[in-house]
Design an enzyme around this catalytic site. Structure first.
Site, PDB file in Angstrom:
ATOM      1  N   THR A  65      -8.483  42.425  71.405  1.00  0.00           N
ATOM      2  CA  THR A  65      -8.472  40.965  71.421  1.00  0.00           C
ATOM      3  C   THR A  65      -7.124  40.466  70.920  1.00  0.00           C
ATOM      4  O   THR A  65      -6.201  41.257  70.707  1.00  0.00           O
ATOM      5  CB  THR A  65      -9.701  40.411  70.649  1.00  0.00           C
ATOM      6  OG1 THR A  65      -9.749  39.001  70.840  1.00  0.00           O
ATOM      7  CG2 THR A  65      -9.654  40.724  69.164  1.00  0.00           C
ATOM      8  N   LYS A  69      -3.343  41.993  73.562  1.00  0.00           N
ATOM      9  CA  LYS A  69      -3.669  42.403  74.941  1.00  0.00           C
ATOM     10  C   LYS A  69      -2.446  42.837  75.758  1.00  0.00           C
ATOM     11  O   LYS A  69      -2.551  43.727  76.595  1.00  0.00           O
ATOM     12  CB  LYS A  69      -4.417  41.281  75.671  1.00  0.00           C
ATOM     13  CG  LYS A  69      -5.809  41.025  75.088  1.00  0.00           C
ATOM     14  CD  LYS A  69      -6.551  39.949  75.851  1.00  0.00           C
ATOM     15  CE  LYS A  69      -7.836  39.591  75.104  1.00  0.00           C
ATOM     16  NZ  LYS A  69      -8.647  38.610  75.826  1.00  0.00           N
ATOM     17  N   GLY A 134      -1.283  33.694  79.421  1.00  0.00           N
ATOM     18  CA  GLY A 134      -1.943  34.972  79.686  1.00  0.00           C
ATOM     19  C   GLY A 134      -3.390  34.805  80.145  1.00  0.00           C
ATOM     20  O   GLY A 134      -3.859  35.530  81.026  1.00  0.00           O
ATOM     21  N   THR A 157       4.462  23.086  81.057  1.00  0.00           N
ATOM     22  CA  THR A 157       5.749  23.661  81.461  1.00  0.00           C
ATOM     23  C   THR A 157       5.618  24.098  82.915  1.00  0.00           C
ATOM     24  O   THR A 157       5.015  25.132  83.218  1.00  0.00           O
ATOM     25  CB  THR A 157       6.081  24.879  80.567  1.00  0.00           C
ATOM     26  OG1 THR A 157       5.835  24.512  79.204  1.00  0.00           O
ATOM     27  CG2 THR A 157       7.513  25.320  80.734  1.00  0.00           C
ATOM     28  N   TYR A 225     -14.818  29.101  72.888  1.00  0.00           N
ATOM     29  CA  TYR A 225     -16.212  28.908  72.493  1.00  0.00           C
ATOM     30  C   TYR A 225     -16.259  28.801  70.973  1.00  0.00           C
ATOM     31  O   TYR A 225     -15.297  29.172  70.287  1.00  0.00           O
ATOM     32  CB  TYR A 225     -17.085  30.072  72.978  1.00  0.00           C
ATOM     33  CG  TYR A 225     -16.648  31.402  72.418  1.00  0.00           C
ATOM     34  CD1 TYR A 225     -15.715  32.167  73.093  1.00  0.00           C
ATOM     35  CD2 TYR A 225     -17.137  31.869  71.200  1.00  0.00           C
ATOM     36  CE1 TYR A 225     -15.284  33.374  72.570  1.00  0.00           C
ATOM     37  CE2 TYR A 225     -16.714  33.065  70.674  1.00  0.00           C
ATOM     38  CZ  TYR A 225     -15.787  33.816  71.361  1.00  0.00           C
ATOM     39  OH  TYR A 225     -15.341  34.995  70.833  1.00  0.00           O
ATOM     40  N   GLY A 247     -16.856  29.148  76.759  1.00  0.00           N
ATOM     41  CA  GLY A 247     -16.566  30.517  77.177  1.00  0.00           C
ATOM     42  C   GLY A 247     -17.459  31.600  76.582  1.00  0.00           C
ATOM     43  O   GLY A 247     -17.143  32.780  76.705  1.00  0.00           O
TER      44      GLY A 247
HETATM   45  P1  ATR Z   1      -3.009  32.511  76.287  1.00  0.00           P
HETATM   46  O1  ATR Z   1      -2.592  33.939  76.303  1.00  0.00           O
HETATM   47  O2  ATR Z   1      -4.263  32.242  75.498  1.00  0.00           O
HETATM   48  O3  ATR Z   1      -3.077  31.915  77.665  1.00  0.00           O
HETATM   49  P2  ATR Z   1      -0.423  31.384  75.925  1.00  0.00           P
HETATM   50  O4  ATR Z   1       0.124  32.411  76.839  1.00  0.00           O
HETATM   51  O5  ATR Z   1       0.305  31.048  74.660  1.00  0.00           O
HETATM   52  O6  ATR Z   1      -1.893  31.740  75.469  1.00  0.00           O
HETATM   53  O7  ATR Z   1      -0.622  30.045  76.784  1.00  0.00           O
HETATM   54  C1  ATR Z   1      -1.120  28.884  76.224  1.00  0.00           C
HETATM   55  C2  ATR Z   1      -1.289  27.829  77.341  1.00  0.00           C
HETATM   56  O8  ATR Z   1      -1.808  26.641  76.760  1.00  0.00           O
HETATM   57  C3  ATR Z   1       0.006  27.428  78.016  1.00  0.00           C
HETATM   58  O9  ATR Z   1      -0.260  27.131  79.372  1.00  0.00           O
HETATM   59  C4  ATR Z   1       0.405  26.166  77.254  1.00  0.00           C
HETATM   60  O10 ATR Z   1       1.240  25.304  77.971  1.00  0.00           O
HETATM   61  P3  ATR Z   1       2.849  25.566  78.001  1.00  0.00           P
HETATM   62  O11 ATR Z   1       3.062  26.723  78.913  1.00  0.00           O
HETATM   63  O12 ATR Z   1       3.415  24.313  78.531  1.00  0.00           O
HETATM   64  O13 ATR Z   1       3.231  25.842  76.580  1.00  0.00           O
HETATM   65  C5  ATR Z   1      -0.945  25.541  77.081  1.00  0.00           C
HETATM   66  N1  ATR Z   1      -1.041  24.565  75.979  1.00  0.00           N
HETATM   67  C6  ATR Z   1      -1.040  24.820  74.641  1.00  0.00           C
HETATM   68  N2  ATR Z   1      -1.208  23.679  73.951  1.00  0.00           N
HETATM   69  C7  ATR Z   1      -1.333  22.675  74.872  1.00  0.00           C
HETATM   70  C8  ATR Z   1      -1.535  21.255  74.779  1.00  0.00           C
HETATM   71  N3  ATR Z   1      -1.651  20.642  73.594  1.00  0.00           N
HETATM   72  N4  ATR Z   1      -1.620  20.558  75.935  1.00  0.00           N
HETATM   73  C9  ATR Z   1      -1.509  21.164  77.134  1.00  0.00           C
HETATM   74  N5  ATR Z   1      -1.318  22.488  77.273  1.00  0.00           N
HETATM   75  C10 ATR Z   1      -1.236  23.236  76.169  1.00  0.00           C
END
Ligand code: ATR
Length: 277
Positions: A65, A69, A134, A157, A225, A247
């Site tokens: 987890t 990963k 991810g 982004t 979740y 989830g």
């Molecule tokens: P994970 O492995 O859980 O997907 P991650 O790779 O850090 O975690 O990705 C987090 C995602 O949540 C990204 O798509 C991020 O957007 P950015 O790529 O623009 O950073 C998104 N995210 C995190 N906080 C957010 C917020 N407050 N509003 C919208 N998107 C958010």
């Protein structure tokens, strides 16, 4: 600690609150398989050492987890096609000839939860996937396997969404956009399924979505979740989504698929999910 028994663990940091031991023990009881399943906390820079130590002590397999990963993906000797596509591994199987087989059951768990527990048909549906990290990557392959009409990946982004769309469009219709794109603000027929893969819910936030973008009978699903508050699911409720899901079902379904990887048996998930709820 048992050494000769079927010994399994979930490794993470933090791992204290993981529900996996509880779920796997219920599967073991249900199927009559003798196994132990423990929590393994690894320091952030000691993931490989912790895995090797568990294996030396007789471990047969692990769940991986956050935040390991991607490191698990690097460590595996052999990767399943779905782990290769996700570029992340959440299951290890230690083979008898000393190899680490890496698999990914997360996306499978999502699709299985949608179809089996929520009776959702994905074929020909318009899906909005929020986020491009991810978690989103892990969902894309299994979702596209079900022939949706299209998947729109929306992300803060844009270039991350674009990179994912470029990579996955060989499997189906996938396109990227920002939250202010016309496609997300005013979709022609609305989205049949909106999946929140962002980590925004943990921060008590949600991506900036317009109202009236959910199609009739639409589903809103958050990968998170156990949160006391989830703004995305509250929004789904205020928008009268037909089905609103967190989830937990995905967690149980990915666990069942992990169990299948280790033991070749698919446990019943309904009773386990009902027990956890
Ligand atoms: P994970 O492995 O859980 O997907 P991650 O790779 O850090 O975690 O990705 C987090 C995602 O949540 C990204 O798509 C991020 O957007 P950015 O790529 O623009 O950073 C998104 N995210 C995190 N906080 C957010 C917020 N407050 N509003 C919208 N998107 C958010």
């Amino acid at each position: 600690m048992p050494t000769s028994l079927n010994r399994y663990a979930v490794i993470g940091n933090p791992v204290e609150h993981s529900l996996s031991p509880q779920i796997q023990r219920m599967f073991a009881e249900q199927t009559g398989i003798a196994m132990t399943y423990e929590k393994c906390h690894a320091e952030l820079d000691k993931f490989t050492e912790a895995v090797q130590q568990f294996r030396k002590q007789g471990g047969k397999g692990m769940n991986i987890t956050l935040p390991f990963k991607e490191q698990a993906f690097e460590l595996a000797d052999i990767l399943s096609p779905r782990a290769e596509l996700a570029r992340a591994v959440n299951v290890f199987l230690f083979t008898e000839n000393g190899k680490i087989l890496g698999d990914n059951t997360d996306g499978f768990g999502l699709v299985r939860d949608l179809q089996h527990n929520h009776h959702c048909v994905l074929e020909d549906k318009a899906i909005l996937l929020l986020g491009a990290g991810g978690s989103a990557r892990g969902c894309l392959g299994p979702l596209l396997d079900e022939y949706p009409r299209e998947i729109i990946i929306a992300n803060r982004t844009l270039k991350k969404a674009q990179a994912l769309a470029d990579e996955f469009q060989r499997f189906g219709s996938v396109r990227a956009c920002g939250y202010d794109d016309e496609y997300v603000l005013d979709p022609e027929d609305g989205f049949d399924l909106i999946i929140n893969t962002t980590s925004a819910s943990i921060q008590g936030e949600m991506p900036p979505l317009a109202n009236h973008i959910i199609a009739d009978g639409g589903i809103c699903y958050d990968l998170m979740y156990g949160l006391s508050e989830n703004p995305f699911l509250d929004w789904a409720d205020s928008e009268s989504a037909d089905i609103i899901a967190d989830g937990l079902g995905m967690l149980v379904e990915q666990a069942a698929e992990s169990f299948h990887v280790w033991h070749g048996i698919r446990p019943d998930t309904g009773s386990v999910l009902a027990g956890l709820r």
